[in-house]
Structure formats: structure tokens, C-alpha cells
Design a protein around this motif. Structure first.
Motif, mmCIF file in Angstrom:
data_model
loop_
_atom_site.group_PDB
_atom_site.id
_atom_site.type_symbol
_atom_site.label_atom_id
_atom_site.label_comp_id
_atom_site.label_asym_id
_atom_site.label_seq_id
_atom_site.Cartn_x
_atom_site.Cartn_y
_atom_site.Cartn_z
ATOM 1 N N GLY A 1 7.637 -1.128 -1.561
ATOM 2 C CA GLY A 1 6.455 -1.257 -2.558
ATOM 3 C C GLY A 1 5.744 -2.639 -2.319
ATOM 4 N N LEU A 2 4.646 -2.768 -2.694
ATOM 5 C CA LEU A 2 3.849 -3.962 -2.626
ATOM 6 C C LEU A 2 3.696 -4.622 -3.904
ATOM 7 C CD1 LEU A 2 0.898 -2.740 -0.396
ATOM 8 C CD2 LEU A 2 3.193 -3.858 0.276
ATOM 9 N N SER A 3 3.781 -5.848 -3.806
ATOM 10 C CA SER A 3 3.484 -6.633 -5.205
ATOM 11 C C SER A 3 2.033 -6.463 -5.441
ATOM 12 C CB SER A 3 3.566 -8.082 -4.878
ATOM 13 O OG SER A 3 2.756 -8.573 -4.079
ATOM 14 N N PRO A 4 1.527 -6.442 -6.919
ATOM 15 C CA PRO A 4 0.274 -6.013 -7.276
ATOM 16 C C PRO A 4 -0.980 -6.904 -6.688
ATOM 17 C CG PRO A 4 1.710 -6.584 -9.263
ATOM 18 C CD PRO A 4 2.541 -6.774 -8.035
ATOM 19 N N PRO A 5 -0.671 -8.353 -6.306
ATOM 20 C CA PRO A 5 -1.790 -8.867 -5.510
ATOM 21 C C PRO A 5 -1.867 -8.141 -4.232
ATOM 22 C CG PRO A 5 -0.018 -10.559 -6.019
ATOM 23 C CD PRO A 5 0.322 -9.173 -6.609
ATOM 24 N N VAL A 6 -0.881 -8.178 -3.251
ATOM 25 C CA VAL A 6 -0.839 -7.633 -1.976
ATOM 26 C C VAL A 6 -1.326 -6.120 -2.263
ATOM 27 C CG1 VAL A 6 0.413 -6.942 -0.062
ATOM 28 C CG2 VAL A 6 0.764 -9.218 -1.176
ATOM 29 N N ARG A 7 -0.994 -5.416 -2.996
ATOM 30 C CA ARG A 7 -1.749 -3.759 -3.212
ATOM 31 C C ARG A 7 -3.106 -3.918 -3.451
ATOM 32 N NH1 ARG A 7 -0.414 1.454 -2.190
ATOM 33 N NH2 ARG A 7 -2.523 2.404 -2.854
ATOM 34 N N ALA A 8 -3.781 -5.028 -4.201
ATOM 35 C CA ALA A 8 -4.974 -4.996 -4.570
ATOM 36 C C ALA A 8 -5.677 -5.556 -3.177
ATOM 37 C CB ALA A 8 -5.195 -6.001 -5.552
ATOM 38 N N GLY A 9 -4.997 -6.231 -2.431
ATOM 39 C CA GLY A 9 -5.681 -6.987 -0.936
ATOM 40 C C GLY A 9 -5.821 -5.571 -0.169
ATOM 41 N N ALA A 10 -4.750 -4.811 -0.067
ATOM 42 C CA ALA A 10 -4.739 -3.590 0.587
ATOM 43 C C ALA A 10 -5.904 -2.669 0.388
ATOM 44 C CB ALA A 10 -3.238 -2.987 0.860
ATOM 45 N N ASP A 11 -5.990 -2.499 -1.026
ATOM 46 C CA ASP A 11 -7.085 -1.509 -1.369
ATOM 47 C C ASP A 11 -8.403 -2.214 -0.878
ATOM 48 O OD1 ASP A 11 -5.237 -0.052 -2.680
ATOM 49 O OD2 ASP A 11 -5.430 -0.815 -4.580
ATOM 50 N N GLU A 12 -8.670 -3.408 -1.306
ATOM 51 C CA GLU A 12 -9.932 -3.919 -0.836
ATOM 52 C C GLU A 12 -10.057 -3.894 0.879
ATOM 53 O OE1 GLU A 12 -11.702 -8.448 -0.496
ATOM 54 O OE2 GLU A 12 -10.255 -8.418 -1.844
ATOM 55 N N ALA A 13 -9.195 -4.145 1.584
ATOM 56 C CA ALA A 13 -9.465 -4.015 2.939
ATOM 57 C C ALA A 13 -9.745 -2.835 3.530
ATOM 58 C CB ALA A 13 -8.053 -4.694 3.700
ATOM 59 N N VAL A 14 -8.924 -1.960 2.833
ATOM 60 C CA VAL A 14 -9.213 -0.373 3.311
ATOM 61 C C VAL A 14 -10.613 0.042 2.635
ATOM 62 C CG1 VAL A 14 -8.945 2.008 2.719
ATOM 63 C CG2 VAL A 14 -6.967 0.428 3.344
ATOM 64 N N TRP A 15 -11.144 -0.447 1.648
ATOM 65 C CA TRP A 15 -12.495 -0.281 1.073
ATOM 66 C C TRP A 15 -13.524 -0.508 1.934
ATOM 67 C CZ3 TRP A 15 -16.479 -2.727 -0.360
ATOM 68 C CH2 TRP A 15 -17.645 -1.970 -1.255
ATOM 69 N N GLU A 16 -13.140 -1.962 2.447
ATOM 70 C CA GLU A 16 -14.285 -2.615 3.279
ATOM 71 C C GLU A 16 -14.144 -1.975 4.656
ATOM 72 O OE1 GLU A 16 -13.510 -6.897 3.622
ATOM 73 O OE2 GLU A 16 -13.228 -7.177 1.425
ATOM 74 N N ILE A 17 -13.233 -1.405 5.098
ATOM 75 C CA ILE A 17 -13.295 -0.808 6.379
ATOM 76 C C ILE A 17 -14.001 0.567 6.147
ATOM 77 C CG2 ILE A 17 -11.817 0.572 8.157
ATOM 78 C CD1 ILE A 17 -9.831 -1.584 7.599
ATOM 79 N N LEU A 18 -13.629 1.441 5.173
ATOM 80 C CA LEU A 18 -14.511 2.531 4.993
ATOM 81 C C LEU A 18 -15.975 2.320 4.723
ATOM 82 C CD1 LEU A 18 -11.764 4.442 2.670
ATOM 83 C CD2 LEU A 18 -12.315 5.041 4.897
ATOM 84 N N ASP A 19 -16.200 1.228 4.048
ATOM 85 C CA ASP A 19 -17.646 0.925 3.709
ATOM 86 C C ASP A 19 -18.271 0.482 4.825
ATOM 87 O OD1 ASP A 19 -19.663 0.400 1.719
ATOM 88 O OD2 ASP A 19 -19.552 -1.451 2.312
ATOM 89 N N ALA A 20 -17.602 -0.093 5.853
ATOM 90 C CA ALA A 20 -18.444 -0.545 7.004
ATOM 91 C C ALA A 20 -18.621 0.716 8.030
ATOM 92 C CB ALA A 20 -17.548 -1.567 7.631
ATOM 93 N N LEU A 21 -17.473 1.587 7.955
ATOM 94 C CA LEU A 21 -17.932 3.002 8.815
ATOM 95 C C LEU A 21 -18.773 3.746 8.433
ATOM 96 C CD1 LEU A 21 -13.981 3.764 9.377
ATOM 97 C CD2 LEU A 21 -15.690 3.130 11.254
#
Length: 182
Positions: free
Chosen positions: A129-149
């Protein structure tokens, strides 16, 4: 080079070491979102980073997803030079150093590559499991990647990739040494 593998996402980390598993978590999120898209593949590297060598012949571009050390857990680092102090992985070395070493050894067209990292504190206990701030960072990174694609394109080295009806495609390539006087 197998052009059916235009873009390879590689998740690096250990999900049993808490936040160090952010790379595999991001990989899973991207795989779920991009399942069935032609020209994209997904690979997990849970141990030896030099296993990236096996992916090189079939890859046009590689996006490495990993935990990095940083001041604020959950900070996303992407498409930017990361000082060595921000890049050590909790493996034998960091992914950027491994890729630079592999590039010196590789004969042929070395893939374009980039590292997308989410900063973590050094894990002091084992557990999933991920800590809340790291989970939020993972969500942000994935969203940025998908948005860019889906938008102007995901930058990987000198290439930019977008999603089309036919899968992930290169939409631009910036020459290494552009001639300012054609």
C-alpha cells in the motif's frame, strides 16, 4: 526494432516495501486505462534494473515509472533533469544511471526514454500500500501521462506520442542537432 512496441511503460519497484511500490502501482493504473491500445506495452521490473536491457530491441521509446527520493512525498518529477539526489531508487542504482550505462553498451538504435518519478520517504517498514501523499502523486502522474497522450503528446526524449484510432503513434521528432540554416 519491432515497431508494434512504439511505447513501453516500465514500472520499477517493490510493492512489499510500501511507497517504493509506486512504480508498479502507476504501471497498473496505466495498463488498465490503456488496455488494448496498439503500440503500447507494459513491463514490471521488480528487482535488477539491468533487466531493462531485454526490452531495448523491441522498444522505440520507454517511460520508466519509479519512486525517487525527494523533500516532499508525493511530488511528481517528469521530463526534467533530476539531480542525482532526487533519483536514487531503492535498488542497486537509479534507473537513469542504468539507462545511460546500457546506452554505452547497446549497438543499434537506442530507445528514447524518460523517467516519471514520485518522491517518497525512505521506507522504514515492510508492507503493501501507498501512503496518502504518494498515492495522490501516483494519481497525478498517471493523469498527466494520459492527458498528454490524449492531447499534444507525451514527450519521451526527442519523440512525442499521441493516441490515435490506430494506437500510440509518434507525432513529432526533434532532430538531435537541428540545422538552424536549412
Amino acid at each position: 526494432m519491432n515497431l508494434n512496441q512504439n511505447l513501453v511503460f516500465v514500472g520499477i519497484g517493490n510493492t512489499l516495501a510500501g511507497d517504493d511500490g509506486v512504480g508498479p502501482v502507476m504501471l497498473g493504473m496505466l495498463q488498465e486505462a490503456l488496455e488494448g491500445v496498439a503500440g503500447i506495452s507494459f513491463h514490471l521490473v521488480a528487482g535488477d534494473l539491468y533487466a531493462l536491457w531485454d526490452l531495448l530491441p523491441e522498444t522505440r521509446a520507454m517511460v520508466i515509472l519509479d519512486a525517487v527520493t525527494g523533500n516532499e512525498p508525493g511530488t511528481v518529477y517528469a521530463d526534467q533533469p533530476m539531480p542525482r539526489g532526487f533519483t536514487p531508487s531503492f535498488h542497486q542504482t537509479d534507473a537513469a544511471t542504468v539507462m545511460k550505462k546500457l546506452e554505452r553498451l547497446y549497438q543499434g538504435n537506442f530507445p528514447q526514454w524518460t523517467v516519471w518519478g514520485v518522491s517518497i520517504s525512505i521506507p522504514d517498514t515492510l508492507g503493501e500500500g501507498l501512503s496518502p501523499p504518494v498515492r495522490a502523486g501516483a494519481d497525478e502522474a498517471v493523469w498527466e501521462i494520459l492527458d498528454a497522450l490524449a492531447g499534444d503528446g507525451l514527450k519521451v526524449g526527442d519523440d512525442r506520442f499521441v493516441l490515435t484510432d490506430g494506437g500510440a503513434r509518434i507525432v513529432s521528432h526533434i532532430p538531435e542537432n537541428p540545422d538552424p540554416h536549412p
